[in-house]
Motif scaffolding. Structure first.
Motif, mmCIF file in Angstrom:
data_model
loop_
_atom_site.group_PDB
_atom_site.id
_atom_site.type_symbol
_atom_site.label_atom_id
_atom_site.label_comp_id
_atom_site.label_asym_id
_atom_site.label_seq_id
_atom_site.Cartn_x
_atom_site.Cartn_y
_atom_site.Cartn_z
ATOM 1 N N GLY A 25 2.070 28.054 1.385
ATOM 2 C CA GLY A 25 0.653 27.720 1.474
ATOM 3 C C GLY A 25 -0.061 27.707 0.139
ATOM 4 N N ARG A 26 0.685 27.770 -0.937
ATOM 5 C CA ARG A 26 0.122 27.770 -2.295
ATOM 6 C C ARG A 26 1.251 27.432 -3.262
ATOM 7 N NH1 ARG A 26 2.450 31.998 -4.533
ATOM 8 N NH2 ARG A 26 3.065 33.786 -3.229
ATOM 9 N N PRO A 27 0.934 27.090 -4.512
ATOM 10 C CA PRO A 27 2.000 26.864 -5.495
ATOM 11 C C PRO A 27 2.850 28.127 -5.673
ATOM 12 C CG PRO A 27 -0.085 25.984 -6.292
ATOM 13 C CD PRO A 27 -0.401 26.786 -5.054
ATOM 14 N N VAL A 28 4.146 27.963 -5.769
ATOM 15 C CA VAL A 28 5.048 29.101 -5.904
ATOM 16 C C VAL A 28 5.941 28.941 -7.137
ATOM 17 C CG1 VAL A 28 5.134 29.758 -3.474
ATOM 18 C CG2 VAL A 28 6.658 27.989 -4.293
ATOM 19 N N ARG A 29 6.283 30.066 -7.735
ATOM 20 C CA ARG A 29 7.158 30.071 -8.903
ATOM 21 C C ARG A 29 8.624 30.128 -8.491
ATOM 22 N NH1 ARG A 29 4.783 31.710 -13.885
ATOM 23 N NH2 ARG A 29 2.519 32.026 -13.707
ATOM 24 N N PHE A 30 9.469 29.734 -9.401
ATOM 25 C CA PHE A 30 10.912 29.736 -9.151
ATOM 26 C C PHE A 30 11.395 31.137 -8.774
ATOM 27 C CE2 PHE A 30 15.288 30.291 -10.607
ATOM 28 C CZ PHE A 30 15.919 29.239 -9.959
ATOM 29 N N THR A 31 10.885 32.148 -9.463
ATOM 30 C CA THR A 31 11.337 33.524 -9.201
ATOM 31 C C THR A 31 11.003 33.966 -7.781
ATOM 32 O OG1 THR A 31 9.287 34.312 -10.226
ATOM 33 C CG2 THR A 31 11.281 34.277 -11.610
ATOM 34 N N GLU A 32 9.864 33.487 -7.254
ATOM 35 C CA GLU A 32 9.494 33.825 -5.876
ATOM 36 C C GLU A 32 10.465 33.210 -4.880
ATOM 37 O OE1 GLU A 32 5.082 33.778 -4.954
ATOM 38 O OE2 GLU A 32 5.103 32.612 -6.815
ATOM 39 N N LEU A 33 10.826 31.949 -5.122
ATOM 40 C CA LEU A 33 11.765 31.273 -4.235
ATOM 41 C C LEU A 33 13.159 31.881 -4.326
ATOM 42 C CD1 LEU A 33 10.632 27.611 -4.976
ATOM 43 C CD2 LEU A 33 10.220 28.892 -2.872
ATOM 44 N N TYR A 59 5.716 19.723 -9.941
ATOM 45 C CA TYR A 59 5.893 20.894 -10.806
ATOM 46 C C TYR A 59 4.765 20.962 -11.818
ATOM 47 C CZ TYR A 59 7.894 24.145 -14.173
ATOM 48 O OH TYR A 59 8.097 25.219 -15.010
ATOM 49 N N ASP A 60 4.140 22.125 -11.929
ATOM 50 C CA ASP A 60 3.074 22.361 -12.895
ATOM 51 C C ASP A 60 3.673 23.148 -14.058
ATOM 52 O OD1 ASP A 60 0.955 23.353 -14.416
ATOM 53 O OD2 ASP A 60 -0.363 23.572 -12.669
ATOM 54 N N PRO A 61 3.902 22.501 -15.216
ATOM 55 C CA PRO A 61 4.539 23.192 -16.335
ATOM 56 C C PRO A 61 3.690 24.304 -16.925
ATOM 57 C CG PRO A 61 3.757 21.018 -17.004
ATOM 58 C CD PRO A 61 3.596 21.099 -15.522
ATOM 59 N N ASP A 62 2.366 24.203 -16.817
ATOM 60 C CA ASP A 62 1.499 25.244 -17.365
ATOM 61 C C ASP A 62 1.606 26.533 -16.551
ATOM 62 O OD1 ASP A 62 0.540 23.550 -19.379
ATOM 63 O OD2 ASP A 62 -0.993 22.723 -18.039
ATOM 64 N N ARG A 63 1.591 26.391 -15.244
ATOM 65 C CA ARG A 63 1.686 27.568 -14.369
ATOM 66 C C ARG A 63 3.126 27.848 -13.945
ATOM 67 N NH1 ARG A 63 -3.155 25.122 -13.132
ATOM 68 N NH2 ARG A 63 -4.988 26.486 -13.057
ATOM 69 N N GLN A 64 4.018 26.914 -14.290
ATOM 70 C CA GLN A 64 5.431 27.044 -13.930
ATOM 71 C C GLN A 64 5.588 27.279 -12.432
ATOM 72 O OE1 GLN A 64 7.023 30.114 -16.517
ATOM 73 N NE2 GLN A 64 7.325 28.654 -18.185
ATOM 74 N N SER A 65 4.939 26.416 -11.658
ATOM 75 C CA SER A 65 4.954 26.571 -10.210
ATOM 76 C C SER A 65 5.233 25.235 -9.524
ATOM 77 C CB SER A 65 3.621 27.135 -9.718
ATOM 78 O OG SER A 65 2.562 26.240 -10.017
ATOM 79 N N TYR A 66 5.704 25.339 -8.286
ATOM 80 C CA TYR A 66 6.009 24.165 -7.470
ATOM 81 C C TYR A 66 5.039 24.093 -6.298
ATOM 82 C CZ TYR A 66 10.485 24.054 -9.958
ATOM 83 O OH TYR A 66 11.459 23.994 -10.928
ATOM 84 N N SER A 67 4.650 22.877 -5.951
ATOM 85 C CA SER A 67 3.807 22.648 -4.780
ATOM 86 C C SER A 67 4.277 21.358 -4.114
ATOM 87 C CB SER A 67 2.328 22.542 -5.175
ATOM 88 O OG SER A 67 2.147 21.496 -6.118
#
Length: 263
Positions: A25-33, A59-67
């Protein structure tokens, strides 16, 4: 991350990853996945790269997150038009909503769970779980039980395997046996109740939307609260809801199988 899609090979695993990002339900980082992934780090990274390259993820390179990616919006719009009952049902549930003045839900089964595909709020709206696009449990909702009652034996068995039977309220059915007994009653009378089984104070009457073979394509419900209605009062609306369900079913089958109308 569950391995539910693993038996479907690479595509199933990639879809598992996509589901996990969607469920966040929000952008998530690789480490979370990676924390609860069923796959090695390199495999998970490869899936994420592929999904990103295909526009299914962003992929948002600044926040390093996936959505979720924009391509999914296009696919969702196509699925809504081609597979959802919502576009067909809209004028019929508009009329039903105006007639009864209570909340109307239109739902379909999605991998054994309830997918709410449309909703009309009551004249006096009530806060509740259901929203269009939201997924809910089948075993303790009126629309869910109405659809489960009209599945083939194999489809019902698969759907029941996916029920958690978590106790949401004192009225929730918490076993397969109890649900099967309730489904038998539903088939006998032609409609289902939610007697505060998912949310305290929320009650509904639901009817299946049946195809010519007598299998549920979806379900339609009228929902109210114990503060302003009773199950008996809602049951009195069942014939009116069934009329609307039959109209939706006829329209849906004419749309999906037009050659049958020309015979």
């Amino acid at each position: 991350m569950g391995a539910e899609g693993n038996s479907d090979g690479t595509v199933g695993k990639a879809l598992d990853v996509l589901d996990r990002v969607a469920q966040a339900g929000r952008p998530v980082r690789f480490t979370e996945l990676l924390a609860d992934a069923a796959y090695p780090k390199a495999t998970l990274y490869r899936f994420l790269q592929t999904l990103t390259n295909q526009g299914m993820l962003a992929y948002d390179p600044d926040r390093q997150s996936y959505s979720l990616g924009v391509r999914l919006v296009r696919l969702a719009h196509a699925a809504w038009a081609q597979s959802s009952l919502a576009p067909i049902a809209r004028p019929y549930i508009d009329i039903l909503s105006a007639d009864v003045g209570e909340t109307i839900h239109l739902a379909q089964l999605d991998v054994g769970q309830v997918l709410y595909v449309d909703k009309r709020n009551a004249a006096r709206p009530v806060e509740m779980f259901s929203q269009a696009g939201k997924v809910g449990p089948a075993y303790c909702t009126g629309v869910g039980k109405a659809m489960l009652a009209y599945q083939t034996a194999d489809a019902l068995d698969r759907a029941l395997d996916r029920q958690s039977f978590h106790r949401f309220t004192d009225h929730t059915l918490t076993s397969r046996a109890a649900l099967l007994a309730e489904l038998e009653v539903i088939r006998g009378r032609g409609f289902a109740f939610d007697a505060e089984e998912h949310e305290p104070g929320i009650i509904c009457v639901a009817v299946p939307i049946l195809n010519r073979a007598g299998r549920a394509m979806g379900a339609l419900s009228v929902t109210s609260t114990t503060a302003r209605a009773s199950l008996m009062a809602l049951a009195a609306l069942a014939p009116r809801i069934q009329q609307t369900a039959a109209q939706i079913a006829a329209e849906a089958e004419s749309w999906r199988f037009p050659e049958q109308q020309q015979a």
